[in-house]
Scaffold this active site. Sequence first.
Site, mmCIF file in Angstrom:
data_model
loop_
_atom_site.group_PDB
_atom_site.id
_atom_site.type_symbol
_atom_site.label_atom_id
_atom_site.label_comp_id
_atom_site.label_asym_id
_atom_site.label_seq_id
_atom_site.Cartn_x
_atom_site.Cartn_y
_atom_site.Cartn_z
ATOM 1 N N GLU A 310 0.811 -1.231 0.000
ATOM 2 C CA GLU A 310 0.000 0.000 0.000
ATOM 3 C C GLU A 310 0.838 1.272 0.000
ATOM 4 O OE1 GLU A 310 -3.993 -1.308 2.336
ATOM 5 O OE2 GLU A 310 -2.225 -1.114 3.594
HETATM 6 C C1 ACM Z 1 -1.842 -5.371 4.270
HETATM 7 O O1 ACM Z 1 -2.896 -5.842 4.729
HETATM 8 N N1 ACM Z 1 -1.780 -4.102 3.923
HETATM 9 C C2 ACM Z 1 -0.653 -6.188 4.116
#
Ligand code: ACM
Length: 509
Positions: A310
């Site tokens: 992310e």
């Molecule tokens: C995640 O759940 N961002 C690894």
Amino acid sequence: MSAIPALVPLPRSVATIETAPFQLSTQTPLRGDPDAAAEARRILSAATAHALDLPTNPLPSSSAITLARTSDIALPGGYRLTAADTGVEISASDSAGLAAGLHTLAQLVTPTSEGWLVPAIRIDDAPRFAYRGVMLDVARHFFAVSDVCAVIDRAASLKLTHLHLHLTDDQGWRLQLRAHPALTDAASGSAISGAPGGFYTREDYREIVAYAATRHITVVPEIDLPGHTHAVGLAYPHLAADPVVTPALTAEAAARGEALPAAGTPYTGLGVGFSSLRLDDEATFDFVADVLGELAHLTPGPYLHVGGDEAFGTAPDEYDAFLARVTQLVADLGKVPVAWHDAGRAKVAPETIGQYWGLTTPDTEGADAALAFVRRASGVILSPADAVYLDMKYDDDTPRGLTWANGPTSVRRAYEWEPSSVIDEIADDDILGVEAAVWTETIDDLAGLDAMMFPRLAAAAEAAWSAPLGSTPERSWESFRRRVGGLGPLWRRQGIAFHPDGQISWDQE
Ligand code: ACM
């Protein structure tokens, strides 16, 4: 035989022996491997909630528990257990196998009006996958060393092998480092929703690692990079890019009544994906090399996790170059890099393990990213979010938890998925193992961890240890549901505050 006893994870083979049960008492003698004998005392005392003496007695005796090292059980972690009225024998080729056999014995011990009984049985057992993990997020909420050790004990009881510690995130930095004390001085005091925060000293971290080793568990530390790094900017503003505040983040923050992330201010909201280290400055690479170098030095286990998920606040070309460089840095430190599957698009060091966290039915991008690790000849750890993200609600009424992973995750959904069916072209040989993850945006104490982990951690342990889903009649939801319900009394004696899920009929003592 009639129904298999309440054993989770399901063993490879279970057969009844036609004798009376074995009777366990506080004076049952222990013979064989002395280290395993000490473990037997601890594990069986916890399982019975009685301080059992179990004196060591090297003489042949009936009614003893014998713990034998043998070379005829080839698979690491595997064991054979035979229980009859004349005694119990557990054999394994390694100490982890003896401990696995003892955890099976702990599940077999049943209190009756005639005392503690173990059914007459022969079990031959070995794990499907070598890596069986649980991840604990100590960044969103901080957990004391004693809570982490309690999680380690719970993981060991289900024959898990790895504790992945998510040590850093936007909300706080949790590990004190000699080279950069400012990280914990300036960036550990915050946590989600204004909770107090905290950090582990180097000694605390060593204590966790050593405690885990006594339970045959390896700690996998994660420093999440280059996103999820807002906290770094509290200590080192020049290393952090300004938060990328999107309209979506603004709308979510407004809906939750949270402040937006602001440079230099602790972030206590639930948003993700807005932070990044500054990757146009060599100082960042020097910092990352210091942090990972010190962490490698503190960590005896083979793996260092560098995050990589992310990173929406990082330019894609900078992200790719960073992940290539940082995974090579970890490899040069003599460790195996692990990264979330997002990093599969970058030219990571070839030995990098990818951790897949998409859904059990992946989108093309997630599947391709995970496959990239396999094509580079490393492997993947599977953590499908709609099955083994244990911070998801069980149903709409669960007080804690989130629902973004395709809605709530019932116990049945946590159980009914098959590792080799998640990503086309990724089969057993490419799968290092399975890891459940406990993110802690909505969890702030051990009781909360227990309620979210149990019983679903048992489902994840069965996916990691036992034969493929559906390959035997017992590797089925109906069997699991009965077996796990039978563990209720044991979990109560062990002090595990499990969620008494309504899909399961829980045995009472
Ligand atoms: C995640 O759940 N961002 C690894």
